[in-house]
Design a protein around this motif. Sequence first.
Motif, PDB file in Angstrom:
ATOM      1  N   ILE A  32      21.569   0.466   4.159  1.00 57.07           N
ATOM      2  CA  ILE A  32      22.764   0.334   5.008  1.00 57.07           C
ATOM      3  C   ILE A  32      23.428   1.688   5.226  1.00 57.07           C
ATOM      4  N   ASP A  33      23.454   2.501   4.190  1.00 55.02           N
ATOM      5  CA  ASP A  33      24.086   3.814   4.283  1.00 55.02           C
ATOM      6  C   ASP A  33      23.321   4.750   5.213  1.00 55.02           C
ATOM      7  N   ILE A  34      21.987   4.597   5.264  1.00 53.63           N
ATOM      8  CA  ILE A  34      21.153   5.479   6.102  1.00 53.63           C
ATOM      9  C   ILE A  34      21.140   5.010   7.551  1.00 53.63           C
ATOM     10  N   PHE A  35      21.014   3.691   7.735  1.00 55.50           N
ATOM     11  CA  PHE A  35      20.781   3.136   9.067  1.00 55.50           C
ATOM     12  C   PHE A  35      22.023   2.383   9.545  1.00 55.50           C
ATOM     13  N   PRO A  36      22.637   2.813  10.646  1.00 57.36           N
ATOM     14  CA  PRO A  36      23.866   2.165  11.133  1.00 57.36           C
ATOM     15  C   PRO A  36      23.628   0.899  11.943  1.00 57.36           C
TER      16      PRO A  36
ATOM     17  N   GLN B  43       0.810  -1.230   0.000  1.00 57.55           N
ATOM     18  CA  GLN B  43       0.000   0.000   0.000  1.00 57.55           C
ATOM     19  C   GLN B  43       0.840   1.275   0.000  1.00 57.55           C
ATOM     20  N   GLY B  44       2.160   1.151   0.021  1.00 57.58           N
ATOM     21  CA  GLY B  44       2.965   2.360  -0.026  1.00 57.58           C
ATOM     22  C   GLY B  44       4.428   2.135   0.304  1.00 57.58           C
ATOM     23  N   TRP B  45       5.308   2.742  -0.494  1.00 55.41           N
ATOM     24  CA  TRP B  45       6.757   2.707  -0.246  1.00 55.41           C
ATOM     25  C   TRP B  45       7.126   4.018   0.457  1.00 55.41           C
ATOM     26  N   ARG B  46       7.803   3.939   1.608  1.00 51.31           N
ATOM     27  CA  ARG B  46       7.929   5.107   2.465  1.00 51.31           C
ATOM     28  C   ARG B  46       9.356   5.636   2.666  1.00 51.31           C
ATOM     29  N   ILE B  47      10.353   5.098   1.988  1.00 53.07           N
ATOM     30  CA  ILE B  47      11.723   5.586   2.195  1.00 53.07           C
ATOM     31  C   ILE B  47      12.361   5.921   0.851  1.00 53.07           C
ATOM     32  N   GLU B  48      12.999   7.070   0.776  1.00 56.72           N
ATOM     33  CA  GLU B  48      13.657   7.516  -0.453  1.00 56.72           C
ATOM     34  C   GLU B  48      14.833   6.598  -0.798  1.00 56.72           C
ATOM     35  N   ILE B  49      14.855   6.104  -2.029  1.00 56.37           N
ATOM     36  CA  ILE B  49      15.983   5.341  -2.577  1.00 56.37           C
ATOM     37  C   ILE B  49      16.436   6.087  -3.825  1.00 56.37           C
ATOM     38  N   LYS B  50      17.603   6.695  -3.764  1.00 58.14           N
ATOM     39  CA  LYS B  50      18.036   7.618  -4.826  1.00 58.14           C
ATOM     40  C   LYS B  50      18.227   6.916  -6.167  1.00 58.14           C
TER      41      LYS B  50
ATOM     42  N   LEU C 126      19.110  -2.328  -0.549  1.00 54.95           N
ATOM     43  CA  LEU C 126      19.743  -2.607   0.742  1.00 54.95           C
ATOM     44  C   LEU C 126      21.023  -1.795   0.922  1.00 54.95           C
ATOM     45  N   ALA C 127      21.736  -1.530  -0.169  1.00 58.20           N
ATOM     46  CA  ALA C 127      22.961  -0.719  -0.070  1.00 58.20           C
ATOM     47  C   ALA C 127      22.640   0.679   0.458  1.00 58.20           C
ATOM     48  N   GLU C 128      21.567   1.278  -0.030  1.00 52.48           N
ATOM     49  CA  GLU C 128      21.200   2.614   0.446  1.00 52.48           C
ATOM     50  C   GLU C 128      20.632   2.563   1.860  1.00 52.48           C
TER      51      GLU C 128
ATOM     52  N   PHE D 162      24.427 -10.520   0.878  1.00 55.77           N
ATOM     53  CA  PHE D 162      24.820  -9.132   0.622  1.00 55.77           C
ATOM     54  C   PHE D 162      24.992  -8.369   1.939  1.00 55.77           C
ATOM     55  N   LEU D 163      24.067  -8.559   2.866  1.00 54.79           N
ATOM     56  CA  LEU D 163      24.162  -7.865   4.143  1.00 54.79           C
ATOM     57  C   LEU D 163      25.395  -8.307   4.923  1.00 54.79           C
TER      58      LEU D 163
END
Length: 778
Positions: free
Chosen positions: A322-326, A204-211, A318-320, A380-381
């Motif tokens: 990982i970059d946002i969330f430590p 029902q919705g994607w809520r995080i920016e992925i550049k 997942l790469a982005e 990958f993680l």
Amino acid sequence: MKPFSKMNCMGLAFAGMLMASCADSPTAVADYQVVPMPLEITAASQGSFLLKSGETICYTAGNEKMKKNAEFLAAFIKEQTGIALKVAEGDGEEGIVLRLGLEADSPEAYRLKVDDRKVEISAPSEAGVFYGIQTLRKSVSVHEGAGAVELPAVEINDSPRFSYRGMMLDVGRHMFSMDEIKTYIDMLALHNINRFHWHLSEDQGWRIEIKKYPKLTEIGSKRSETVIGRNSGEYDGKPYGGFYTQEQAREIVAYAAERYITVIPEIDLPGHMQAALAAYPELGCTGGPYEVWRMWGISDNVLCAGNDKTIQFIKDVLAEIIDIFPSEYIHVGGDECPKVKWETCPKCQARIKALGIKGDSKHSKEEYLQSYVIHEAEKFLTENGRSMIGWDEILEGGLAPNATVMSWRGEAGGIEAARQQHNVIMTPNTYLYFDYYQAKDTDSEPLAIGGYLPMERVYSYEPMPSALSPEEQKFITGVQANLWTEYIPTMAQAQYMVLPRMAALCETQWSAPEKKQDYQGFLKRTARLTKIYQLKGWNYATHIFDVNVNIAPNTETGKLDVTASTIDDAPVYYTLDGTEPTTASSKYENGLTIDAACVLRMMAVRPEGNSRITRDSIAFSKSTAKPITMLQPINKPYEFKGATTLVDGMTGDRNYKTGRWIAFYKNDMEAVIDLKEATEISSMTLRTCVEKGDWTFDTRGITVEVSDDNKTFKKVASEAYPAMKETDANQIYTHTLTFDPVKTRYVKVTALSEKNIPAWHGGKGNPGFLFVDEIVLN
């Protein structure tokens, strides 16, 4: 500015003592009976510390986290009491001292020590000091306008039971503002919760920016409208959307970190991806077109597991993340992924062939294909220094090597994962899904997904399954509750659903099991905690202040015995005619007996306001409060109060988990009612609750038999019913069998359960549940 020395800090404390005067204001007394209950509280024989304005909080010099801790403590005390405290570097011997250096097994442990000279909170880490501060804050409670607060001399040594203490918020269905997310985090902090699980993607919705994939938010974050109610087929016609930028997400991460809370992001894959497919249809099995889903439930449209672009998409996203969330953990969902598209998708079938996947008695080849997708995400993680969490469906087809399992479909997945030596977070829906109703009277509650999860059931949860050995239990590393938001559009409603159930959750997460023996004591501690909720303006549910009504058939007297109690022994008034009680109504004293049909309503009266009014509709028939014997077993998970539920004069509503219904599974309902003397009857009525999606079906047949000696029975009525069709409604079905009047003492009623769910249903071939609420003989 030159840092304060130890002498400076002591001097400030002494100056504060000289300046402060509480002669004109009342002095409150702290109470260390807080939520969660500390491990060890040792009261000193005498002495106390007087907390008043001008006192100084000293913290470790040069430590910014400790400075923030001191500022938090000062802010909490000011907000709750009006007492203004100062903050200074140093290691004082008087006043309030925050320090590191305590030796303990857990870095989150703390010691809170109070004597007549100082209040000292010490811990191995800044996080431990923060939890000591929370205990002090809750001990002081709310005493607005107090000139001072007396802190009785005490030593509290405390440590958390679980290192992972989580609470989830779904923003895919309905999202919340930045300030509201921060408020939610503040709620977690008050309850010693250290993980904020942020569910960021949904059908029902994607809520995080992925550049790298801008259409995820340009298209995937917006649905054209939203279904009204529970997939009614009607829609509100209002576009709904929104997302968090990466910058905003980092702001939330920082805000949480100041409160020693780690944000665990979740991108749910390969299912729950229809919003992503609306943005990038080439990632689906059919190529679309897709829309951001407007209804609730589980979409069949999932990521195409046979498409190389899908695996690359997962890694890029997942790469982005990982970059946002430590955070150490990244959650990849893995739940509720229908395989119907994969079964007919040439690319998926080619992938299955290329990987040499074969189905077996445990799993289909498509389930093993999902395991391949999850393994790729986990690999990958791991390569990027992170660990993967998934819902317990990731067990299907084989668990990825370093995965942690969140066990939500009961405890079975957690038990299996622990036996495989994987870490487990327990979050069973039957105890920890806070989107479930918390009251039996659902008509007076906001619309919820269903279920029934009162405070007492949350509090009763023991996360260590006895089925595991002590060695296996070590893999149970955490406990979490979840809030799914299909029916929760506002933060006020979110707060109502989680507070104060979050108090019961945190005591399970933090406190030692032996500290959880006194539920009534817990309720009294929670009542004090709600004063902080009120001060903060948080919208909490007040069910714990309602009258607790227990109605039980007395088979000796043939009447119903009623007992009522309140959390604080507040006086209770009642009526039997359905009118709202007042202080002019009958006052409940020491029990109540009911022997005729009525509507019982009860209310607790308090100076600060009356409780909500309970409502119990009671009918009397010739079977009410008569002895009843079951000849076939009741299903244990839905046994509630057992066989007497069928003769207690009360019927249930559509929520079959409230305790007004009992269930039968893999066997029939077969009950014998003893009318105690020869009695004329000519009808039997029985009701069933049907929710086909939950494998809950109508009876396939009913038989009524009578006997004078409880040995030889004679059939007086019987009806058979066809298997349910897909188009048959989910509702309560009433079955009345009439027959020639017969005088009898014993009546046997048999209701056949569905032994073979029809082919149109997802559970085809399996037995169904039969839920019954009352047997009425007249």
